[in-house]
Write a protein that holds these residues in place. Sequence first.
Motif, short mmCIF file in Angstrom:
data_model
loop_
_atom_site.label_atom_id
_atom_site.label_comp_id
_atom_site.label_asym_id
_atom_site.label_seq_id
_atom_site.Cartn_x
_atom_site.Cartn_y
_atom_site.Cartn_z
N LEU A 1 13.00 -38.93 -28.45
CA LEU A 1 12.66 -37.75 -28.81
C LEU A 1 12.75 -36.78 -28.02
O LEU A 1 13.31 -35.62 -28.20
CB LEU A 1 11.31 -37.82 -29.47
CG LEU A 1 10.79 -36.47 -30.32
CD1 LEU A 1 11.71 -36.13 -31.66
CD2 LEU A 1 9.35 -36.02 -30.65
N VAL A 2 12.26 -36.73 -26.81
CA VAL A 2 12.06 -35.76 -25.81
C VAL A 2 13.35 -35.18 -25.13
O VAL A 2 13.68 -34.22 -25.05
CB VAL A 2 11.12 -36.50 -24.47
CG1 VAL A 2 11.22 -35.41 -23.43
CG2 VAL A 2 9.82 -36.55 -25.19
N ASP A 3 14.32 -36.28 -25.18
CA ASP A 3 15.67 -35.90 -24.40
C ASP A 3 16.69 -35.33 -25.62
O ASP A 3 17.96 -34.93 -25.09
CB ASP A 3 16.24 -37.15 -23.95
CG ASP A 3 16.63 -38.30 -24.56
OD1 ASP A 3 16.71 -38.11 -25.88
OD2 ASP A 3 17.02 -39.42 -23.87
N GLY A 4 16.36 -35.28 -26.95
CA GLY A 4 17.04 -34.66 -27.86
C GLY A 4 17.84 -35.77 -28.85
O GLY A 4 18.83 -35.30 -29.63
N THR A 5 17.97 -37.07 -28.22
CA THR A 5 18.83 -38.05 -28.71
C THR A 5 18.30 -38.09 -30.45
O THR A 5 19.35 -38.43 -31.24
CB THR A 5 18.65 -39.42 -28.32
OG1 THR A 5 18.91 -39.61 -26.83
CG2 THR A 5 19.29 -40.51 -28.79
N GLU B 1 6.57 -35.26 -32.13
CA GLU B 1 6.25 -35.20 -30.97
C GLU B 1 4.67 -35.41 -30.77
O GLU B 1 4.35 -36.14 -29.75
CB GLU B 1 6.31 -33.74 -30.52
CG GLU B 1 5.76 -33.30 -29.01
CD GLU B 1 6.20 -33.98 -27.83
OE1 GLU B 1 5.56 -34.13 -26.91
OE2 GLU B 1 7.40 -33.84 -28.00
N VAL B 2 3.83 -35.30 -31.73
CA VAL B 2 2.35 -35.84 -31.61
C VAL B 2 2.48 -37.10 -32.18
O VAL B 2 1.83 -38.10 -31.62
CB VAL B 2 1.60 -34.90 -32.50
CG1 VAL B 2 0.22 -35.65 -32.81
CG2 VAL B 2 1.47 -33.57 -32.05
N GLY B 3 3.18 -37.85 -33.07
CA GLY B 3 3.31 -39.01 -33.76
C GLY B 3 3.79 -39.88 -32.79
O GLY B 3 2.94 -41.17 -32.47
N TYR B 4 4.81 -39.74 -31.92
CA TYR B 4 5.47 -40.78 -31.27
C TYR B 4 4.83 -40.78 -29.95
O TYR B 4 5.25 -41.60 -29.05
CB TYR B 4 6.95 -40.44 -30.87
CG TYR B 4 7.80 -40.71 -32.29
CD1 TYR B 4 7.66 -41.52 -33.06
CD2 TYR B 4 9.06 -40.29 -32.24
CE1 TYR B 4 8.14 -41.97 -34.13
CE2 TYR B 4 9.80 -40.59 -33.35
CZ TYR B 4 9.57 -41.30 -34.48
OH TYR B 4 10.19 -41.61 -35.37
N LYS B 5 3.97 -39.79 -29.46
CA LYS B 5 3.64 -39.67 -27.92
C LYS B 5 2.74 -40.77 -27.49
O LYS B 5 1.82 -41.05 -27.92
CB LYS B 5 3.02 -38.25 -27.90
CG LYS B 5 2.59 -38.14 -26.20
CD LYS B 5 2.25 -36.57 -26.22
CE LYS B 5 1.86 -36.11 -25.01
NZ LYS B 5 1.56 -34.71 -24.63
N PRO C 1 2.42 -44.30 -31.87
CA PRO C 1 3.46 -44.77 -31.10
C PRO C 1 4.34 -45.72 -31.73
O PRO C 1 3.96 -46.69 -32.47
CB PRO C 1 3.02 -45.37 -29.98
CG PRO C 1 1.51 -44.57 -29.79
CD PRO C 1 1.02 -44.17 -31.24
N THR C 2 5.80 -45.47 -31.62
CA THR C 2 6.74 -46.29 -32.41
C THR C 2 7.61 -47.20 -31.32
O THR C 2 8.10 -46.42 -30.39
CB THR C 2 7.54 -45.24 -33.52
OG1 THR C 2 6.54 -44.86 -34.20
CG2 THR C 2 8.51 -46.02 -34.03
#
Length: 220
Positions: free
Chosen positions: A75-79, A103-107, A201-202
């Motif tokens: 998510l962070v790198d745009g993929t 961003e909140v969910g996966y963090k 976290p997923t």
Amino acid sequence: MTKVMRRLGHVLAISAALGLAGLASAHAASEHKHSHSHADEAQKKVHDGYFEDDQVQARPLSDWEGDWQSVYPYLVDGTLDPVMADKAKHGGKSAADYRAYYEVGYKTDVDRILIAGPKVTFFRGETPVSGDYETDGHEILTYKKGNRGVRFIFKKVAGDEAAPSFIQFSDHIIAPQKAGHYHLYWGNDRAAVLKELTNWPTYYPADLDGKQILEEMLAH
């Protein structure tokens, strides 16, 4: 003449038999497709959070056995940007809004989880902590929009002090079945962990690359 008539009768009988076989085959294929359609529809309802209490069955930790990676870095790198764009096409928010939500969910700073037998190992960078876990039942949660989810809960019975006392799996599956991915909640207070609804976290299999994870998400 009699021989000709007999041959004609024989040909007609074979044709009729083949025709009936074809009809039976077509009917069977139609029934098979129909039953698959019903099964797929029922599965989608469960995935979306609509099911009866008695459909929920206990699940073993082995349903989540394997080597798993966090999707947060993708998510962070745009993929995963195409996933956010796709959600914006069908949902009521912009791609940027969806990205902020995920961003909140996966963090998480737990970038890898290894599950083998009763042992669950959490990796923060290169530093692992692990514990042995046993089932502690499940809880059914009802969300604001009326759909529901199931948390399958396991408690630590041995292992590192730093390993969480409770882990709770949620993967849109409500009966024994191998998980393809999952959301994981953890902490030392069972009831407090159950109340966590914003950070989930997923994890996907560690042998998938970012492109494969993207394709999996877009397919669902």
